[in-house]
Enzyme design. Structure first.
Site, PDB file in Angstrom:
ATOM      1  N   LYS A 180      42.570  29.898  38.545  1.00 36.66           N
ATOM      2  CA  LYS A 180      41.410  29.195  39.090  1.00 36.66           C
ATOM      3  C   LYS A 180      40.353  30.212  39.465  1.00 36.66           C
ATOM      4  O   LYS A 180      40.620  31.402  39.614  1.00 36.66           O
ATOM      5  CB  LYS A 180      41.795  28.360  40.314  1.00 36.66           C
ATOM      6  CG  LYS A 180      42.350  29.185  41.488  1.00 36.66           C
ATOM      7  CD  LYS A 180      41.394  29.200  42.654  1.00 36.66           C
ATOM      8  CE  LYS A 180      41.990  29.931  43.857  1.00 36.66           C
ATOM      9  NZ  LYS A 180      41.411  31.267  44.082  1.00 36.66           N
ATOM     10  N   ASP A 223      46.801  28.249  48.698  1.00 39.14           N
ATOM     11  CA  ASP A 223      46.125  27.577  47.580  1.00 39.14           C
ATOM     12  C   ASP A 223      47.096  27.004  46.556  1.00 39.14           C
ATOM     13  O   ASP A 223      46.670  26.520  45.509  1.00 39.14           O
ATOM     14  CB  ASP A 223      45.105  28.500  46.910  1.00 39.14           C
ATOM     15  CG  ASP A 223      45.723  29.791  46.385  1.00 39.14           C
ATOM     16  OD1 ASP A 223      46.932  30.002  46.597  1.00 39.14           O
ATOM     17  OD2 ASP A 223      45.001  30.587  45.757  1.00 39.14           O
ATOM     18  N   GLY A 245      47.087  33.237  40.469  1.00 42.42           N
ATOM     19  CA  GLY A 245      48.138  33.176  39.460  1.00 42.42           C
ATOM     20  C   GLY A 245      49.521  32.935  40.039  1.00 42.42           C
ATOM     21  O   GLY A 245      50.274  32.089  39.539  1.00 42.42           O
ATOM     22  N   MET A 261      42.648  34.998  41.499  1.00 36.76           N
ATOM     23  CA  MET A 261      42.644  33.851  40.589  1.00 36.76           C
ATOM     24  C   MET A 261      43.818  32.896  40.826  1.00 36.76           C
ATOM     25  O   MET A 261      44.003  31.929  40.094  1.00 36.76           O
ATOM     26  CB  MET A 261      42.641  34.339  39.147  1.00 36.76           C
ATOM     27  CG  MET A 261      41.452  35.222  38.819  1.00 36.76           C
ATOM     28  SD  MET A 261      41.317  35.623  37.070  1.00 36.76           S
ATOM     29  CE  MET A 261      40.805  34.040  36.406  1.00 36.76           C
ATOM     30  N   PRO A 319      46.168  38.378  35.714  1.00 38.94           N
ATOM     31  CA  PRO A 319      46.237  39.597  36.522  1.00 38.94           C
ATOM     32  C   PRO A 319      46.601  39.323  37.977  1.00 38.94           C
ATOM     33  O   PRO A 319      46.256  38.272  38.539  1.00 38.94           O
ATOM     34  CB  PRO A 319      44.819  40.174  36.415  1.00 38.94           C
ATOM     35  CG  PRO A 319      44.269  39.598  35.156  1.00 38.94           C
ATOM     36  CD  PRO A 319      44.861  38.239  35.034  1.00 38.94           C
ATOM     37  N   ILE A 320      47.284  40.279  38.579  1.00 37.75           N
ATOM     38  CA  ILE A 320      47.756  40.159  39.957  1.00 37.75           C
ATOM     39  C   ILE A 320      46.749  40.832  40.881  1.00 37.75           C
ATOM     40  O   ILE A 320      46.230  41.900  40.585  1.00 37.75           O
ATOM     41  CB  ILE A 320      49.151  40.797  40.087  1.00 37.75           C
ATOM     42  CG1 ILE A 320      50.145  40.024  39.192  1.00 37.75           C
ATOM     43  CG2 ILE A 320      49.633  40.811  41.532  1.00 37.75           C
ATOM     44  CD1 ILE A 320      51.436  40.759  38.938  1.00 37.75           C
ATOM     45  N   GLY A 321      46.460  40.200  42.020  1.00 37.93           N
ATOM     46  CA  GLY A 321      45.465  40.734  42.934  1.00 37.93           C
ATOM     47  C   GLY A 321      44.049  40.518  42.460  1.00 37.93           C
ATOM     48  O   GLY A 321      43.126  41.201  42.903  1.00 37.93           O
ATOM     49  N   ALA A 322      43.871  39.546  41.570  1.00 33.86           N
ATOM     50  CA  ALA A 322      42.551  39.295  40.988  1.00 33.86           C
ATOM     51  C   ALA A 322      41.785  38.197  41.706  1.00 33.86           C
ATOM     52  O   ALA A 322      40.613  37.974  41.420  1.00 33.86           O
ATOM     53  CB  ALA A 322      42.704  38.912  39.513  1.00 33.86           C
TER      54      ALA A 322
END
Length: 270
Positions: A8, A132, A97, A95, A90-93
């Protein structure tokens, strides 16, 4: 059973105050995008979790997918399963995930075992896994408030537009980002701004994390400027992470080339 947990973006993000529980109140538009992981859950003799793709920090036993399984196991007599996650977001982006993976695990287990858990109840389970996570149960644009786990309807359809998301290989943890931001009452109404034409969003629909993080990590404003120079109508950092996205006109067909080979770039339709 296989699903494709999607990411997201946050379109606008205001950190509006401190909460008695230690969290912050916020307001933001959560909007789904099709940058996806792949998640498979099948019956097994023993409970197992494996992963491939991007390296996931921490022990496998603490992964949110397993936490989602154990959460339902408390209320339902689930049989063992094998969970495999191919990590692509990606991790820490910023988004969502990991939250998406957890929410899709709940939905797959609900279907696999015919648990008949209602959507509101699935959202309540998801809220126990992360602020989230609940968004990804219905997975549609919403106006998020409180901790980001309470949703109000929002009429926002960007399906005709294109999006480019750039992740600059920079992992910003949620804790780091929140240390850098000072909660404050918003000067204007974000919901009303989001109902205005897209070209009016520039410099008005903002992300409160940008001010401090842009000073700390100069690559972030550089990416934002790069996207504007490439023709984006609106760009922003998403969430509290380091991905920067640009929304482009429906006729945008250019493939953007970012000069750093370690950066991840995704583009497609919204």
């Amino acid at each position: 059973m296989i699903a494709f947990p999607n990411a997201k973006i946050n379109i606008g993000l205001r950190v509006t105050g401190l909460r008695p529980d230690g969290f912050r109140n916020l307001e933001s538009c959560f909007y789904p995008v099709n940058w996806c992981d792949a998640l498979e859950i099948i019956p097994a003799t023993n409970l197992a979790f494996t992963s491939s793709g991007l390296t996931i920090p921490g022990k496998a036993s603490t992964n949110l997918c397993l936490k989602a399984y154990h959460l339902l196991q408390q209320d339902f007599n689930l049989k063992p399963v094998r969970i495999h996650l191919h990590k692509n977001i990606p991790i820490g982006a910023g988004m969502g995930g990991g939250s998406s993976d957890a929410a899709f695990t709940l939905k797959l287990l609900n279907n696999l075992f015919n648990l008949e858990i209602s959507v509101p109840d699935l959202e309540n389970y998801a809220r126990q896994l992360g602020s989230d996570c609940a968004f990804f149960i219905q997975n549609k644009p919403v106006f998020a408030i409180e901790k980001g786990d309470v949703f109000e309807p929002l009429k926002l359809d960007l399906s005709n537009y294109k999006i480019v998301v750039i992740y600059p290989d920079l992992h910003i943890t949620t804790a780091e980002a929140y240390r850098e931001v000072v909660p404050q009452a918003p000067a204007d109404n974000l919901r009303e701004l989001l109902q205005q034409p897209l070209p009016t969003w520039k410099n008005r629909v903002d992300n409160d994390f940008e001010k401090a993080l842009f000073l700390k990590y100069p690559v972030l404003p550089e990416l934002k400027e790069y996207l504007y120079q490439s023709g984006a109508i609106y760009t922003s950092m998403t969430g509290s992470g380091s991905a920067v996205f640009g929304i482009f006109s429906p006729d945008f067909t250019q493939t953007l080339l970012v000069p750093h080979t370690t950066y991840a770039v995704w583009q497609g339709a919204l």
